[in-house]
Design an enzyme around this catalytic site. Structure first.
Site, PDB file in Angstrom:
ATOM      1  N   CYS B  93      46.894  31.270  38.934  1.00 32.33           N
ATOM      2  CA  CYS B  93      46.424  31.815  40.209  1.00 32.33           C
ATOM      3  C   CYS B  93      45.862  30.732  41.147  1.00 32.33           C
ATOM      4  CB  CYS B  93      45.393  32.908  39.914  1.00 32.33           C
ATOM      5  SG  CYS B  93      45.143  34.072  41.250  1.00 32.33           S
ATOM      6  N   ARG B 127      46.487  42.721  49.068  1.00 34.51           N
ATOM      7  CA  ARG B 127      46.392  42.180  47.710  1.00 34.51           C
ATOM      8  C   ARG B 127      47.513  42.736  46.849  1.00 34.51           C
ATOM      9  NH1 ARG B 127      41.994  39.111  46.672  1.00 34.51           N
ATOM     10  NH2 ARG B 127      42.234  38.758  44.455  1.00 34.51           N
ATOM     11  N   HIS B 190      47.507  36.860  35.119  1.00 31.45           N
ATOM     12  CA  HIS B 190      46.328  36.970  34.265  1.00 31.45           C
ATOM     13  C   HIS B 190      46.746  37.888  33.122  1.00 31.45           C
ATOM     14  CE1 HIS B 190      43.847  35.193  37.408  1.00 31.45           C
ATOM     15  NE2 HIS B 190      44.479  35.960  38.273  1.00 31.45           N
TER      16      HIS B 190
END
Lengths: 462, 246
Positions: B93, B127, B190
Site C-alpha cells: 500500500c 476509496r 492487506h
C-alpha cells in the site's frame, strides 16, 4: 402533514416488523422516514427534549458510557430516551424517537442520550444540536469504513463545530493525544477527563506515536492503553491537558474487580469507586459518564452509588454460569479491545478454554486484517481454543502463527456448535472465555436466550 | 544460516495488520530451522542496507508517509542499487506508493518516491475497499483485502503482480494489481498479504537465501492445512461479499 404521515408510517412499520419477527424493527422504518421527512431530527431536537441531548461518540466505550449516563439519569427520576435498541446511525436514532413519540408531539422526555457512530456525527450533530458531546477515544476500528484515523478525527470535530447549540459542552478524553490536538479548534466549553497515573498497561500496537501537532516522537509516561496515556512532546510542548475529572489510585484485583479514586477539579473531596463493572477500560467509561452527569448537576454521591450498582452492559464482560461452568463474554471490536480482553483472561492462571468468534459483517468491519495486530502470542500455549464465525479459518491461522499448537485449535464456523464444543472442553468449575466480534456477540446471545441459557434480554442490570 | 529482515518504520507504516507479513516470514523461516533476525528501522537511524536480506515497508496514513518521505529519499540510491542486485522487497500500500516515482495526495501536494520502479500514484476521491482476488502468472491465485484511495499507474516496461479476478487493484480501471519487478513485490493487498498466500512467503525466503548466499536451496516442506483453509475461506468471501466503496 408530512411529519404526521412519517410518524404514522414509522409506527406501523415498527409494529409490523416486530410482530412478524423479521428483524429488530429499527433500521428500515428509520431509513424510510429519513426519506419522507428529512428534517425530522432537527424538528425533534428542539421540541422533544426539555433538558437537552447528550451525544456519545468515539471508537470504544460508546455503549457502556451512554448506558451509564442514561441509567443514572433515569434513576434520578428523569425521562430519558436512548438508542440502545436501535443502531447508532441516523436511521436507528430516528426509529427510537418515532417509536416513543406521540402524534400530538407533546414534550415528552427530559433527555436524549444517543451513542453516535463516528462518521455519522457529520449528519447527526448539526441536526440534534446536543447540549453535551463526549468523545471517548479514537482507535483504529473498522477502518474499512472510515479510511484513516486522522480523517475520522476531522469528521468528528468539524461536526462539533457545526453544532448550533450555543451552550454546548464538549467532554474529551484527555489521555488521547489525537483528540486533544483538536481541542483548540473547537468553539465551545471543553472539559477533559482521564487517568492521572497507573502502573497498568496493555501491550498493543500503538496507533499514534508521533505528536499530532509537529510530527515528532511523543514521550509517554506512561502509556497504558493503545496510544492513550500521559504524553508530552519535547519539541513543541504539546502535552496531556489538566483534567477536570480524573481517576487515580487504580487497583485491579485477581478477580478483575476494580477500585479507583475520582477527583474533580476545584473540589477537594475525592470519590472512591468500587464498581461492579470490571476491566481497565471501564475506568474511562465510568469517568466519562461521571463527567457528563456532574456537568448536569447530578450529585456526585448519587452518581457514585448508582455506578456501584451497575452490573454489566450487553456482552461486554458479561458473566453467567451454565452446566457447572462459568462463562465470560468479552466483546472485542478492534485490536486494543482484544488485547485488553486477553490481558483480563490472563489473570486466570489455570489452563484455559477459549471460544474466539470472528465475523466480518459490516458491523464488525469487513476487513479482518486487524487480528494480526492483536498479541495472541500472549495466550498460553496449552490453551484449548475453538475458533468460530464466518472467518474462523483466518482466526485459526492467526493462532497457529502465535505458536498455539494446531492440535489445540478447533475450527467450527457455526456459532452454536462451536459454543457447545468449547463448553465440552471446559472442565467443571472452570471458566470458558468467549471473545466475539460485535455481530458474533449478537448471534451468540440470541442463541443463548433462545436456549434459555441466559434469561435476560435486558441491556444492563441494576 | 540466517536471514535478516529490515522492517522499515514500523511505528509509522503499519496499517491493517501489515505486521502479519513479518510474523509469517519469521515463523516460516524459523520452522525451517533457519535463524531470523528482525531489524526495526526507525527515523533518524543510519541503517546499513547491505545487511538486509529482505526489506519490508507496510502501509501508512498520509501523515506517516509525509514524515518518512525525506528519510527514505536519503537512502534512495543505496536501496535502488541493492534492488538491481536482487534484494527482495515487500511493499504494501503506502510503502508501494513510496517506492514508485511520486504520490500526489488529496491536498494537492506531492510526496516524492525513490523511483525504484516506473509507477506513480494519484489520490482518488473514492476509496477502493473490499476482498480481492488476483491471478498471477508466477504465483497463481492470490487473495487479500484492499483499502486505498490512491490510484497507481504502471509504466510500459513494468509488469503487474497479477490481473484482477475480483476487486479494484492498482487503479480500478486497467485490471492490474501490484507490480513484480526483479525481487520486489509492491501491492495494495492487506489481509495481511503473506499469511494466506504462503507460497509467496516461501518465494521470499528462497530469494533471500539466493541473494545472500549465492545459491538456492530446497526449503523443508511444511503442513499448510491451516493456510489453505484460510485462503479458501477468503476466496469464497471475496466472491460472495459485495465490495463497498465510500
Amino acid at each position: 402533514m408530512r411529519k404526521f404521515f412519517a410518524i404514522i408510517i414509522g409506527k406501523i412499520l415498527i409494529k409490523t416488523i416486530r410482530f412478524f419477527n423479521i428483524g429488530g424493527g429499527s433500521a428500515l422504518p428509520g431509513l424510510l422516514i429519513e426519506k419522507i421527512y428529512p428534517d425530522i431530527l432537527s424538528n425533534y431536537s428542539s421540541n422533544f427534549f426539555t433538558k437537552g441531548i447528550i451525544v456519545i461518540t468515539g471508537t470504544n466505550g460508546k455503549t457502556t458510557t451512554s448506558s451509564l449516563i442514561s441509567n443514572i439519569l433515569e434513576k434520578k427520576g428523569f425521562k430519558v430516551l436512548n438508542n440502545f435498541s436501535g443502531s447508532n446511525l441516523p436511521r436507528g436514532i430516528i426509529s427510537s424517537i418515532i417509536e416513543k413519540t406521540e402524534i400530538s408531539n407533546k414534550k415528552k422526555f427530559d433527555f436524549g442520550v444517543f451513542e453516535v457512530d463516528e462518521a455519522a456525527t457529520k449528519i447527526l450533530i448539526p441536526q440534534l444540536n446536543p447540549y453535551i458531546i463526549v468523545v471517548t477515544n479514537l482507535f483504529r476500528d473498522q477502518l474499512d469504513r472510515y479510511g484513516e484515523l486522522d480523517k475520522t478525527a476531522s469528521i468528528i470535530f468539524e461536526a462539533i463545530n457545526s453544532n448550533k447549540n450555543k451552550q454546548q459542552i464538549v467532554i474529551l478524553n484527555g489521555n488521547d493525544p489525537l483528540i486533544v490536538s483538536y481541542a483548540k479548534k473547537i468553539n465551545a466549553k471543553i472539559l477533559f477527563f482521564g487517568i492521572e497515573k497507573t502502573d497498568y498497561s496493555v501491550e498493543s500496537v500503538i496507533d499514534m506515536k508521533y505528536c499530532p501537532l509537529c510530527n515528532k516522537e511523543l514521550t509517554f509516561s506512561p502509556r497504558f492503553y493503545g496510544h492513550l496515556g500521559n504524553y508530552s512532546c519535547l519539541y513543541c510542548g504539546f502535552k496531556t491537558p489538566e483534567f477536570d475529572f480524573c481517576a487515580d489510585s487504580i487497583k485491579i484485583q485477581d478477580d478483575f474487580s476494580l477500585y479507583f479514586k475520582l477527583n474533580i477539579k476545584g473540589y477537594s473531596k475525592t470519590y472512591e469507586i468500587n464498581p461492579l463493572l470490571f476491566g481497565f477500560f471501564n475506568i474511562f467509561n465510568i469517568t466519562g459518564a461521571f463527567s457528563v452527569l456532574y456537568s448536569l448537576n447530578i450529585e456526585p454521591e448519587f452518581i457514585k452509588t448508582t455506578i456501584e450498582k451497575t452490573k454489566f452492559v450487553f456482552g461486554r464482560m458479561e458473566k453467567f454460569t451454565y452446566d457447572g461452568k462459568d462463562i465470560l463474554i468479552l466483546l472485542g471490536k478492534n485490536p486494543v479491545g482484544f488485547a485488553e480482553n486477553i490481558n483480563v483472561v490472563n489473570f486466570d492462571k489455570n489452563q484455559k478454554t477459549y471460544l474466539i468468534i470472528l465475523n466480518d459483517k459490516f458491523a464488525d468491519g469487513t476487513d479482518i486484517s486487524w487480528i494480526w495486530d492483536v498479541p495472541f502470542e500472549k495466550i498460553s500455549k496449552e490453551s484449548l481454543i475453538v475458533s468460530s464465525g464466518i472467518r474462523a479459518s483466518d482466526m485459526a491461522l492467526r493462532l497457529k502463527y502465535a505458536q498455539i499448537p494446531t492440535k489445540n485449535i478447533k475450527k467450527i464456523n457455526e456459532i452454536p456448535r462451536a459454543f457447545h464444543e468449547s463448553l465440552n472442553l471446559t472442565k467443571k468449575g472452570k471458566t470458558l472465555y468467549i471473545l466475539p466480534t460485535y455481530s458474533a456477540m449478537l448471534e451468540l446471545r440470541k442463541y443463548l436466550i433462545k436456549k434459555d441459557i441466559i434469561k435476560t434480554t435486558q441491556l444492563y442490570k441494576i | 544460516m540466517k536471514i535478516t529482515i529490515f522492517y522499515l518504520y514500523p511505528d509509522l507504516m503499519n496499517l491493517y495488520g501489515d505486521i502479519g507479513n513479518i510474523i509469517a516470514l519469521k515463523k516460516r523461516i524459523e520452522w525451517r530451522n533457519i535463524e531470523c533476525k528482525i531489524e526495526e528501522i526507525t527515523l533518524g537511524q543510519k541503517p546499513d542496507f547491505t545487511k538486509a536480506d529482505i526489506l519490508f515497508l507496510g502501509g501508512g496514513q498520509d501523515r506517516g508517509q509525509k514524515i518518512i518521505e525525506k528519510e527514505l529519499l536519503s537512502h534512495k540510491e543505496e536501496i535502488k542499487t541493492l534492488i538491481e542486485k536482487g534484494l527482495p522487497c515487500l511493499l504494501i500500500c503506502g510503502g508501494y506508493q513510496l517506492f514508485g516515482k511520486y504520490f500526489k495526495t488529496t491536498d494537492g501536494s506531492t510526496i516524492n518516491g525513490i523511483e525504484a520502479f516506473d509507477a506513480w500514484t494519484i489520490a482518488g476521491g473514492k476509496r477502493m475497499i473490499g476482498n480481492i482476488i488476483i491471478e498471477s502468472p508466477v504465483f497463481g491465485r492470490i487473495v487479500g483485502f484492499e483499502n486505498h484511495s490512491g490510484k497507481t499507474y504502471l509504466g510500459n516496461n513494468i509488469s503487474p503482480l497479477g490481473k484482477i479476478i475480483k476487486g479494484y487493484g492498482n487503479n480500478g480501471t486497467d485490471g492490474t494489481e501490484g507490480i513484480l519487478f526483479k525481487n520486489v513485490i509492491g501491492t495494495y493487498l492487506h489481509g495481511p498479504f503473506l499469511p494466506k498466500n504462503f507460497q509467496i512467503t516461501d518465494w521470499f525466503i528462497k530469494q533471500a537465501i539466493k541473494y545472500r548466499y549465492g545459491q538456492g536451496i530446497n526449503l523443508l516442506s511444511l503442513d499448510n492445512t491451516f493456510e489453505k483453509m484460510a485462503f479458501h475461506e477468503a476466496e469464497k468471501r471475496a466472491i460472495y461479499a459485495k465490495s463497498l466503496s465510500i
